[in-house]
Design a protein around this motif. Structure first.
Motif, PDB file in Angstrom:
ATOM      1  N   ASN A 286      -9.533   4.510 -10.778  1.00 61.80           N
ATOM      2  CA  ASN A 286      -8.676   4.525 -11.966  1.00 61.80           C
ATOM      3  C   ASN A 286      -8.594   3.146 -12.590  1.00 61.80           C
ATOM      4  O   ASN A 286      -8.723   2.986 -13.798  1.00 61.80           O
ATOM      5  CB  ASN A 286      -7.264   4.980 -11.589  1.00 61.80           C
ATOM      6  N   TRP A 287      -8.345   2.147 -11.756  1.00 63.64           N
ATOM      7  CA  TRP A 287      -8.219   0.766 -12.220  1.00 63.64           C
ATOM      8  C   TRP A 287      -8.237  -0.180 -11.032  1.00 63.64           C
ATOM      9  O   TRP A 287      -8.055   0.230  -9.882  1.00 63.64           O
ATOM     10  CB  TRP A 287      -6.966   0.552 -13.065  1.00 63.64           C
ATOM     11  N   SER A 288      -8.459  -1.448 -11.325  1.00 61.75           N
ATOM     12  CA  SER A 288      -8.311  -2.510 -10.336  1.00 61.75           C
ATOM     13  C   SER A 288      -7.478  -3.611 -10.959  1.00 61.75           C
ATOM     14  O   SER A 288      -7.597  -3.898 -12.151  1.00 61.75           O
ATOM     15  CB  SER A 288      -9.669  -3.051  -9.887  1.00 61.75           C
TER      16      SER A 288
ATOM     17  N   ALA B  41      -6.492  -8.007  -4.478  1.00 59.45           N
ATOM     18  CA  ALA B  41      -6.995  -6.908  -5.299  1.00 59.45           C
ATOM     19  C   ALA B  41      -6.214  -5.643  -4.968  1.00 59.45           C
ATOM     20  O   ALA B  41      -6.120  -5.253  -3.803  1.00 59.45           O
ATOM     21  CB  ALA B  41      -8.478  -6.686  -5.043  1.00 59.45           C
ATOM     22  N   LEU B  42      -5.648  -5.008  -5.974  1.00 59.14           N
ATOM     23  CA  LEU B  42      -4.984  -3.712  -5.837  1.00 59.14           C
ATOM     24  C   LEU B  42      -5.842  -2.690  -6.566  1.00 59.14           C
ATOM     25  O   LEU B  42      -6.102  -2.829  -7.767  1.00 59.14           O
ATOM     26  CB  LEU B  42      -3.582  -3.773  -6.438  1.00 59.14           C
ATOM     27  N   LEU B  43      -6.310  -1.675  -5.838  1.00 60.38           N
ATOM     28  CA  LEU B  43      -7.206  -0.663  -6.387  1.00 60.38           C
ATOM     29  C   LEU B  43      -6.528   0.696  -6.383  1.00 60.38           C
ATOM     30  O   LEU B  43      -5.786   1.021  -5.456  1.00 60.38           O
ATOM     31  CB  LEU B  43      -8.496  -0.570  -5.554  1.00 60.38           C
ATOM     32  N   SER B  44      -6.807   1.501  -7.407  1.00 55.28           N
ATOM     33  CA  SER B  44      -6.304   2.870  -7.479  1.00 55.28           C
ATOM     34  C   SER B  44      -7.481   3.823  -7.677  1.00 55.28           C
ATOM     35  O   SER B  44      -8.278   3.659  -8.597  1.00 55.28           O
ATOM     36  CB  SER B  44      -5.319   3.019  -8.641  1.00 55.28           C
ATOM     37  N   PHE B  45      -7.577   4.816  -6.790  1.00 55.73           N
ATOM     38  CA  PHE B  45      -8.587   5.872  -6.887  1.00 55.73           C
ATOM     39  C   PHE B  45      -7.893   7.214  -7.040  1.00 55.73           C
ATOM     40  O   PHE B  45      -6.843   7.451  -6.427  1.00 55.73           O
ATOM     41  CB  PHE B  45      -9.452   5.915  -5.624  1.00 55.73           C
TER      42      PHE B  45
END
Length: 215
Positions: free
Chosen positions: A161-163, A150-154
């Motif tokens: 923002n997205w996963s 899983a790559l997550l962006s906050f």
């Protein structure tokens, strides 16, 4: 010249550990980990500790989490703030990924939790060119198999923002992340299409959308 400048230890009578990633600025070293655990596997709270860069002397620390298990496994900085990611069993019914934002006085500014019923963890974080925080993690709740990446962006305010997910029917995992220009690189391991039981894995993804190649 390779001679020892100083060596310091800091901890409690219980099990304490630092977990690898750290942040160093002009004056201080910031270390993340776990403290006051029963042993290497059980209990403990996530900790961020601050030490003098010159002497190595302990300056301050903060703990986060409940009584079950929380561990600061990854840390990064945008130069002004500190971002800590890890695994907690103190929120939800299974392991969850957490992201904490501190100022350099170790004041907690916000916290975010991500995960489902199957269990998640994360041990690496980075900041991209626009100030978003990227988390490299592992998930058993979402994706194609028994363990996917899983790559997550906050954003800097803590909003997801997205996963983005990557993986096959067998186990995949990531333990490291690096950002360069418009791309993010994940390093880990995979059982899918491996030459044996498990192979090393390197993924190049779009840092702004999370798009990754098909497994």
């Amino acid at each position: 010249d390779g001679s020892l400048a100083w060596a310091k230890s800091w901890g409690t009578p219980k099990f304490d550990e630092a977990d690898g990633q750290m942040v160093v600025d002009e004056n201080y070293i910031y270390v993340s980990g776990r403290m006051e655990a029963a042993n290497v596997l059980l209990g403990g709270q996530a900790v961020i500790a601050k030490f003098s860069k010159v002497s190595g002397d302990f300056v301050d620390h903060r703990i986060w989490g409940g009584k079950i298990f929380s561990d600061d496994l990854g840390m990064t900085s945008d130069g002004t703030y500190l971002y800590v990611a890890g695994l907690t069993l103190d929120h939800g019914n299974s392991g969850q990924i957490f992201l904490l934002k501190y100022d350099k006085g170790l004041n907690l500014l916000w916290q975010q939790i991500w995960g489902g019923a199957g269990g998640e963890s994360a041990r690496a974080a980075a900041v991209d060119s626009t100030g978003n925080i990227l988390i490299a993690g592992n998930t058993d709740s979402y994706g194609n198999g028994k363990g996917d990446i899983a790559l997550l962006s906050f954003n800097p305010e803590g909003i997801l923002n997205w996963s983005s997910l990557w993986g096959g029917s067998l186990k995949d995992a990531t333990q490291g992340i690096a950002v360069s220009s418009e791309f993010v690189y994940l390093v880990g391991s995979t059982e899918n299409g491996s030459q044996g039981l498990n192979d090393a894995l390197l993924i190049k993804a779009d840092a702004h959308t999370g798009q990754m190649p098909m497994p």
